[in-house]
Design an enzyme around this catalytic site. Structure first.
Site, PDB file in Angstrom:
ATOM      1  CB  CYS A  74      -4.729  -2.268  -9.590  1.00  0.00           C
ATOM      2  SG  CYS A  74      -3.961  -1.143 -10.770  1.00  0.00           S
ATOM      3  CB  CYS A  80      -6.813   2.219 -14.755  1.00  0.00           C
ATOM      4  SG  CYS A  80      -6.883   1.059 -16.119  1.00  0.00           S
ATOM      5  CB  CYS A  83     -10.304  -3.062 -12.832  1.00  0.00           C
ATOM      6  SG  CYS A  83      -9.142  -4.153 -13.631  1.00  0.00           S
ATOM      7  CB  CYS A 165      -2.305  -4.584 -16.188  1.00  0.00           C
ATOM      8  SG  CYS A 165      -4.032  -5.070 -16.018  1.00  0.00           S
ATOM      9  CD  GLN A 288     -14.052 -15.046 -26.273  1.00  0.00           C
ATOM     10  OE1 GLN A 288     -13.803 -14.048 -25.593  1.00  0.00           O
ATOM     11  NE2 GLN A 288     -15.269 -15.320 -26.697  1.00  0.00           N
ATOM     12  CE1 TYR A 317     -23.165 -11.460 -36.602  1.00  0.00           C
ATOM     13  CE2 TYR A 317     -24.396 -13.288 -35.649  1.00  0.00           C
ATOM     14  CZ  TYR A 317     -24.375 -12.071 -36.309  1.00  0.00           C
ATOM     15  OH  TYR A 317     -25.551 -11.475 -36.675  1.00  0.00           O
ATOM     16  CD  GLU A 338     -16.051 -12.905 -38.108  1.00  0.00           C
ATOM     17  OE1 GLU A 338     -16.082 -11.673 -38.282  1.00  0.00           O
ATOM     18  OE2 GLU A 338     -16.551 -13.469 -37.118  1.00  0.00           O
ATOM     19  CG  ASP A 387     -19.638 -15.741 -29.623  1.00  0.00           C
ATOM     20  OD1 ASP A 387     -20.105 -14.803 -28.944  1.00  0.00           O
ATOM     21  OD2 ASP A 387     -18.479 -16.170 -29.472  1.00  0.00           O
ATOM     22  CB  CYS A 414     -19.773 -10.373 -24.623  1.00  0.00           C
ATOM     23  SG  CYS A 414     -19.896  -9.323 -26.088  1.00  0.00           S
TER      24      CYS A 414
END
Length: 458
Positions: A74, A80, A83, A165, A288, A317, A338, A387, A414
């Site tokens: 990129c 940016c 990334c 992108c 996702q 969740y 949730e 999650d 995550c």
């Protein structure tokens, strides 16, 4: 160590990387964080901001490139904020993420006898480009008054112009061209955050990878979008265009989406598949962003759960029911929780869409719904899947999990630091880590998903 002055240059070798993707090096025991560097680089850096024990510096020159350094594809990768690892070879990215999960589990999670070989190989991508099914592009003006779109530079609201992108779908380029031309022709102003004026704030673009269906939702600072049907007609020229709408957000806020959506064309959602399960995705749905890796992540969670068809399972969740519906294929009954009402509406719709009847969904905080339900029913759970958001599980939620005494807990995360913290909490209350596997959902970025299987010892 001699106190450095601002802009003073020095040479340092990069030994590690931070949570945000900055390289870490040391001079005379003093730690430096240097953006755009890669583990193994020897660089010349310029001091920017110094604290007592650490400082921040800018990259001036790479003197000896790391074996893992590659040329970013990129052209605006450095400016940016999206990334952080694009200058790192993809296999090195995977090794960095795997090591990060391992170190967090050992250091924060207290797994003293845990060895690197105890982790199962991280799940990487064959092609780590064009994987994002969703993008949110802010609109603004450059210093010459020209309408631009792209992404915010790291930690700022300055837009780095970017029309294509390389992590996003190829259709983004044409969609953005149409929106920009529409705004210019009808003199529709982009939003000015400082003055809180102007109309167009963001463009949300989504694609169902399995179905090819496209969604465009323009976020506006107003109640109506002038000439909206003209915009819809132009967007319908793009193959796969299924849903066109605008979202009303008149608040002075960093939150991108408002609560109200006005439909211009289509059913108000697109559909996509993860494995055999079909999902409806509205502009406000959480889904996702990497569908290829999502299927692998959920298959891993399902494998770790080891369901035989007789189990009562809780999915905490649960979002729009993505994992719940995967689990329901092999469980006796699944309960999902949730906090977002729209997500639960979507979850119930997705269950109907797939004719899955052995699921039940609750709206509310997991740390409130689960204790209340258990107090009223005293029904044990065989497997609990969590999650949570990046902050991890609430202690009340974890405490209720322990009281329910499931044989297995499958933790999807995550954020390996909060995952490790919660693993330690469960470990001190009778649960033992049996399997760990990372899944790279975000090539080019620092984040990584991880699945951990815990079993009850006593």
């Amino acid at each position: 160590m001699e106190i450095m002055k601002k802009n003073q240059e020095f040479i340092v070798e990069i030994e590690d990387m931070s949570e945000e993707g900055a390289g870490i090096g040391k001079t005379d025991g003093y730690t430096w964080f240097i953006k755009d560097t890669v583990i193994g680089d020897v660089v010349r850096a310029g001091a920017m901001k110094m604290k007592k024990h650490y400082g921040f510096a800018r990259l001036v020159e790479v003197l000896t490139p790391s074996p893992a350094r590659v040329e970013p594809r990129c052209p605006v990768a450095r400016q940016c904020g999206g990334c952080q690892l694009q200058a790192m070879d993809y296999q090195a990215q995977l090794a960095f993420k795997e090591k990060k999960i391992y170190n967090d589990l050992c250091r924060i999670g207290g797994l003293k006898d845990f060895k690197p070989e105890d982790m199962e190989p991280i799940i990487g991508m064959e092609d780590p480009w064009r994987y994002r099914n969703k993008a949110q592009f802010p609109f603004g003006k450059d210093k010459n008054g020209r309408i631009i779109t792209g992404f915010y530079a790291g930690r700022t609201h300055a837009i780095i112009e970017q029309k294509d992108c390389l992590l996003g779908i190829e259709e983004n380029r044409e969609i953005l061209r149409i929106i920009k031309a529409f705004m210019e022709e009808f003199r529709i102003e982009p939003y000015d955050e400082a003055a809180h004026r102007g109309l167009v704030r963001h463009a949300l673009i989504r694609k169902g990878f399995a179905t090819g269906e496209l969604m465009v939702c323009l976020v506006i600072n107003g109640r109506r979008l002038p000439h909206s049907q003209e915009l819809a007609q132009r967007l319908l020229e793009i193959p796969g265009m299924t849903s066109i709408s605008y979202n009303i957000n008149t608040e002075k806020t960093n939150v991108i989406m408002g609560r109200e959506v006005v439909n211009l064309y289509g059913p108000g959602y697109i559909t996509d598949l993860i494995g055999p399960i079909r999902y409806q995705i509205s502009p406000l749905s959480f889904y996702q962003v990497n569908p290829v890796q999502t299927q692998r992540l959920y298959q891993t969670a399902l494998e770790f759960a080891g369901l035989t068809g007789n189990e009562n399972v809780w999915d905490l969740y649960c979002g729009i029911g993505t994992i719940s519906l995967f689990l329901a294929q092999k469980a006796r009954k699944v309960w999902g929780v949730e906090i977002i009402p729209q997500a639960i509406e979507d979850a119930r719709a997705n269950a109907r869409l797939n004719a899955i009847e052995n699921v039940e969904f609750f709206t509310g905080r997991a740390e409130e719904v689960l204790p209340a339900w258990y107090e009223a029913n005293h029904m044990p759970a065989d497997v609990i899947v969590v999650d949570p958001p990046r902050k991890g599980c609430d202690p009340v939620c974890l405490d209720t999990i322990v009281k329910m005494q499931p044989q297995k807990v499958v933790y999807v995360s995550c954020n390996s630091a909060t995952l490790a913290r919660d693993v330690k909490y469960l470990g001190e209350r009778g649960y033992e880590v049996k399997r760990v596997r990372g899944c790279d959902m975000f090539p080019g970025g620092v984040h990584c998903e991880c699945v951990v299987k815990l079993e009850r010892r006593y």
